[in-house]
Structures are given as structure tokens and as C-alpha cells.
Design an enzyme around this catalytic site. Structure first.
Site, mmCIF file in Angstrom:
data_model
loop_
_atom_site.group_PDB
_atom_site.id
_atom_site.type_symbol
_atom_site.label_atom_id
_atom_site.label_comp_id
_atom_site.label_asym_id
_atom_site.label_seq_id
_atom_site.Cartn_x
_atom_site.Cartn_y
_atom_site.Cartn_z
ATOM 1 N N GLY A 14 0.833 -1.209 0.000
ATOM 2 C CA GLY A 14 0.000 0.000 0.000
ATOM 3 C C GLY A 14 0.863 1.252 0.000
ATOM 4 O O GLY A 14 1.021 1.906 1.027
ATOM 5 N N TYR A 15 1.454 1.548 -1.152
ATOM 6 C CA TYR A 15 2.307 2.731 -1.275
ATOM 7 C C TYR A 15 1.595 3.822 -2.090
ATOM 8 O O TYR A 15 1.224 4.865 -1.579
ATOM 9 C CB TYR A 15 3.608 2.397 -2.011
ATOM 10 C CG TYR A 15 4.554 1.423 -1.364
ATOM 11 C CD1 TYR A 15 4.520 1.154 -0.006
ATOM 12 C CD2 TYR A 15 5.523 0.780 -2.134
ATOM 13 C CE1 TYR A 15 5.414 0.263 0.569
ATOM 14 C CE2 TYR A 15 6.428 -0.103 -1.572
ATOM 15 C CZ TYR A 15 6.374 -0.360 -0.223
ATOM 16 O OH TYR A 15 7.261 -1.239 0.325
ATOM 17 N N SER A 16 1.425 3.555 -3.399
ATOM 18 C CA SER A 16 0.995 4.607 -4.337
ATOM 19 C C SER A 16 -0.393 5.143 -4.006
ATOM 20 O O SER A 16 -1.270 4.412 -3.556
ATOM 21 C CB SER A 16 0.971 4.058 -5.768
ATOM 22 O OG SER A 16 2.215 3.527 -6.101
ATOM 23 N N GLU A 39 13.064 -4.452 -3.442
ATOM 24 C CA GLU A 39 12.158 -4.603 -4.580
ATOM 25 C C GLU A 39 12.894 -4.503 -5.909
ATOM 26 O O GLU A 39 12.592 -5.204 -6.849
ATOM 27 C CB GLU A 39 11.068 -3.522 -4.486
ATOM 28 C CG GLU A 39 10.114 -3.519 -5.658
ATOM 29 C CD GLU A 39 8.839 -2.713 -5.403
ATOM 30 O OE1 GLU A 39 8.572 -2.369 -4.247
ATOM 31 O OE2 GLU A 39 8.128 -2.458 -6.372
ATOM 32 N N SER A 44 -1.300 -3.984 -6.518
ATOM 33 C CA SER A 44 -1.307 -5.335 -7.084
ATOM 34 C C SER A 44 -1.748 -6.330 -6.012
ATOM 35 O O SER A 44 -1.358 -6.209 -4.844
ATOM 36 C CB SER A 44 0.094 -5.738 -7.556
ATOM 37 O OG SER A 44 0.626 -4.767 -8.420
ATOM 38 N N ASN A 86 11.587 4.392 -14.649
ATOM 39 C CA ASN A 86 12.985 4.426 -15.099
ATOM 40 C C ASN A 86 13.616 5.806 -14.895
ATOM 41 O O ASN A 86 14.804 5.913 -14.578
ATOM 42 C CB ASN A 86 13.065 4.031 -16.575
ATOM 43 C CG ASN A 86 13.040 2.521 -16.755
ATOM 44 O OD1 ASN A 86 12.957 1.785 -15.761
ATOM 45 N ND2 ASN A 86 13.096 2.065 -17.986
ATOM 46 N N GLU A 87 12.808 6.864 -15.068
ATOM 47 C CA GLU A 87 13.361 8.217 -14.894
ATOM 48 C C GLU A 87 13.864 8.392 -13.460
ATOM 49 O O GLU A 87 14.940 8.958 -13.227
ATOM 50 C CB GLU A 87 12.299 9.292 -15.200
ATOM 51 C CG GLU A 87 11.925 9.425 -16.663
ATOM 52 C CD GLU A 87 10.940 8.361 -17.137
ATOM 53 O OE1 GLU A 87 10.465 7.564 -16.293
ATOM 54 O OE2 GLU A 87 10.656 8.299 -18.339
#
Ligand code: FAD
Length: 396
Positions: free
Chosen positions: A132-134, A249, A166, A379-380
């Protein structure tokens, strides 16, 4: 650094190969599943498989025996992961999240009681965590998260929304990042919690991704009561635990094996398939592109070896993990291009059709590979980490 495995490690690889070849469920192979996300059936197979691995002590191979592991080395874990990815076992994101990322963080920061409660059942494949991050306005800038956990009585009251979670619809627990102090600089007021997904006030809503499957969710927390004993580590110090979990991760080792497996399938396909009267395998352009991918998969493997080596030295990989994550995500993109080129229009046909080459794996790859450069940090952002922490460049 020794650039070879010891005879014992080679022996372990052979043992793993033998077990996996015999034990991977036939149904999994027949259906051409690659990850758990597709159906209730694929999830049931995945859960059963993880329990089987758990019984052997292979699910959490490196963990101390008191928590259900075998205390084996990171190198052996690498070998096991590599072989599982190479053959395509039912183990996937649920194990990565639970065994690879969340539980090692609990092992570092959790109380004795938390370790006893969560680690052994996780090692037996009985419980699963989601992350539960984003949140709608906190992805790359994760410290901007707004879900709150307010102290009340002997616990916390959680309110807010998470997104892109997810397996939230399958998970038993959420590894939740929530704001416990709104008055201090944003990364200094976050805490980490273990939240039972069955707690009243939690609503999980599906978000169907572009593969057409239910993998993601939105998770709403409406006055959710979380016992104080479920706070992991110190209150308001959660950002640092989060950083540890994120470093775990990004050190994934499955990608090179996955690329290699796909290249082998493509090679076989090219040996058997003619276009314009000529075997694809005789096309020098195709041969060159497949060779290039094989070399790049080896490069990624070596980058992953470096991470494993750092772990054997007791270090938590940092920018090194970002390097392998960016290279791996971009390599999957190149693999997708080559696959689409080789399969041509047939690459658009999904599994289930007799016209789908390689059980529709080309289409699955096409639909899933873009997400690899986003999930776990884009990726940025990884490139910024490499620039600042790896190369020592200034922030601006
Ligand atoms: C397959 C997959 C699984 C996921 N699973 C989970 C999960 O289980 N739990 C969970 O909490 N989240 C999950 N996520 C969400 C994921 O962590 C976020 O999507 C990711 O962190 C990016 O955040 P965002 O979507 O808010 O994009 P944004 O942060 O809004 O980024 C949008 C674009 O702006 C760029 N950008 C943003 N800031 C900068 C900057 N400072 N410098 C340069 N470029 C920048 C980004 O790189 C990106 O290209 C998952 C995502 C995917 C794709």
C-alpha cells in the site's frame, strides 16, 4: 570476486532443476500461464505451489530456520530464482512482495512478536502481502502520500486511498505507508503498518489493466482501526523502512532468465518456421538480433550477480539495484520488439487460439513489458538515483 559457482552450488542447481521439472503442475504448463493474475484457477495453482515450496523450505530459502527458512546463502536463492524463472513456475509477484520485500523489512525493523506472527506463515506460503504505497497524487513522489493514521486509544485510525495495489484482492495483509505527522517535512511523518485486509472499513475495487486482467486495485480506507502492535519500527521513521523495502524490490533477478527462456523459444520457432519459402533461422538479421538479446541477458545476469554478491556481504543494494532495474526493463522492451518482428501479425493472437504462436506469449509480452519501466519506481526516477547516488552528480 569468484566468477564461478562452487561444486555444492552447482549440485544445488541440478537438484532444483530436477525437482522443478518433475513438480511444476501440468495444468499450469497446459494453460500457458505466466503469472498468477489471470484467473481464480491460476491463483489457486500459485497458492498451492507456494505451499509446496514452503514445505521444502524453498520459499524463504535464506531465512533463518526459526522463521521457516533453511538459512541458505543468497547465491543459492539466486540459483533457485533463476531456475524457477527459466522454467516458468507458478511463483510470481505475490512471493516477490511477501518473501522478497516486505518480510525481510519486518525481519530488520519488526518486534519479536511481529516476526513470530508473520514470518513463519509467510515462509510456509500461507499468507500474502500487498503493497500500500501509491496514491492518486503520490507515485514517484511517494513522500507526498496523504493517507493518514491517527493515534486513537491503543491503536490508529486509518483514512485515505491507495491505487495500483497489485493483488490487494488476493492478499491477507497490506504493508501500508501512512502519514502519522502532518506537521513535519513530508518524509519525516510517515509510518509503516501491517493491516489485515479483512478489517472493516477497507474496500478493494478492481482496476483492469491493459492485458485485460484484474491485477491492480484501488483500496479505500474508511476509519480502519489498526492495532498499535501493527506499527512496524518507530513511528514517523517509516520512510527509512520504506526505502529498505524498495531497495529489496528493485534487486529482482528473474528478468535475465525470463529473457533467455523467451529467446530460446524464439530460436526454436525460427528453426521450424518458414517465411517467403525460407526458414526464419536463415535470416541473418534475425540471427543477429537474437544473438544481441542473448548477450544482453548475460549482461543483466552479471549485474544481478553483483547485487547478490553485495547481499552476501550483508549490504542492502541501492543504486546497483536501480541499474539492473532500468537495464532489465529496457531489455524487456527490446525483447518485445524482436518478438513482434519475428512473429509478425501472428504476434497479435492471444492464447486459446490455434493460430497463436508460443501460446500467445508474444502478445502477453507486448502488453506487460511497458509496465516494467513504471512499477517499483519509473525508469526516470531510477536514472536519477544512479546519477546522484551512483555517479555522485549534483541533484540539479
Ligand atoms: C505493474 C505495476 C505494479 C504496481 N504495483 C503496485 C503496488 O503493488 N503497490 C503500489 O503502491 N503501487 C504499485 N504500482 C504503482 C507504481 O509504483 C507507480 O505507478 C510508480 O511509482 C509511478 O508513479 P505514478 O504512476 O504516480 O507516476 P508519476 O509519478 O505521476 O510519473 C509520471 C511520469 O513522470 C515522470 N516523473 C515523475 N517525477 C519525476 C522526476 N522527479 N524526474 C523525472 N521524471 C519524473 C515519471 O518517471 C513518469 O514518466 C505498480 C505499477 C505497475 C506498473
Amino acid at each position: 570476486m569468484r566468477f564461478q559457482f562452487t561444486p555444492e552450488q552447482e549440485q544445488f542447481r541440478l537438484e532444483v532443476r530436477k525437482v522443478l521439472e518433475k513438480e511444476v503442475p501440468l495444468r499450469w504448463k497446459e494453460l500457458g500461464y505466466q503469472i498468477w493474475e489471470e484467473t481464480d484457477e491460476s491463483w489457486a495453482i500459485t497458492k498451492e505451489w507456494n505451499r509446496k515450496l514452503g514445505q521444502k523450505g524453498w520459499l524463504a530459502l535464506t531465512w533463518p530456520p526459526e522463521y521457516g527458512g533453511l538459512g541458505r546463502s543468497q547465491v543459492e536463492q539466486f540459483i533457485l530464482d533463476e531456475e524457477m524463472a527459466a522454467i516458468g513456475t507458478p511463483t510470481g509477484i505475490e512471493t516477490a512482495i511477501t518473501i522478497g520485500w516486505v518480510c525481510p523489512t519486518i525481519m530488520i525493523y519488526g518486534t519479536g512478536e511481529q516476526k513470530q506472527q508473520y514470518l513463519p506463515p509467510a515462509a510456509r506460503g500461507e499468507i500474502t502481502f500487498c503493497l500500500g504505497y501509491s496514491e492518486p497524487n503520490a507515485g514517484s513522489d511517494l513522500a507526498a502520500l496523504r493517507t493518514t493514521a491517527v493515534e486513537e486509544g491503543d491503536g490508529f485510525l486509518v483514512n485515505g486511498q491507495k491505487v495500483w495495489t497489485s493483488i490487494a484482492h488476493r492478499a491477507d495483509y497490506c504493508w501500508l505507508a501512512a502519514r502519522t505527522d502532518p506537521e513535519v517535512p513530508k518524509h519525516k511523518g510517515i509510518s509503516m503498518f501491517i493491516v489485515d485486509m479483512k478489517t472493516p472499513g477497507i474496500t478493494v475495487r478492481p482496476l483492469i489493466n491493459m492485458t485485460g486482467f484484474h491485477s491492480f486495485n484501488e483500496v479505500f480506507f474508511d476509519n480502519v482501526r489498526v492495532p498499535g502492535k501493527n506499527l512496524v519500527g518507530q513511528k514517523n521513521r517509516g520512510w527509512y523502512q520504506l526505502a529498505t523495502a524498495l531497495d529489496f524490490e528493485r534487486s529482482g533477478v528473474g528478468t535475465p532468465a525470463r529473457v533467455k527462456r523467451m529467446v530460446e523459444k524464439l530460436v526454436q520457432y525460427c528453426k521450424e518456421t518458414k517465411r517467403d519459402g525460407r526458414l526464419l533461422a536463415d535470416d541473418s538479421g534475425i540471427r543477429r538480433r537474437l544473438a544481441q538479446l542473448s548477450v544482453e541477458a548475460e549482461v543483466l545476469r552479471i549485474l544481478c550477480y553483483r547485487i547478490t554478491w553485495l547481499q552476501t556481504k550483508g549490504k542492502v543494494p541501492n543504486y546497483e539495484a536501480s541499474v539492473s532495474k532500468v537495464f532489465g526493463a529496457e531489455l524487456l522492451g527490446r525483447l518485445t520488439d524482436v518478438t513482434m518482428h519475428i512473429l509478425g501479425p501472428f504476434s497479435q493472437i492471444d492464447r486459446g487460439s490455434k493460430w497463436a504462436p508460443l501460446q500467445g506469449e508474444g502478445l502477453r509480452l507486448f502488453l506487460t513489458s511497458p509496465s516494467m519501466g513504471i512499477g517499483g519506481g519509473t525508469n526516470e526516477i531510477q536514472k536519477s538515483i544512479i546519477a546522484t547516488r551512483g555517479l555522485g552528480l549534483p541533484r540539479k
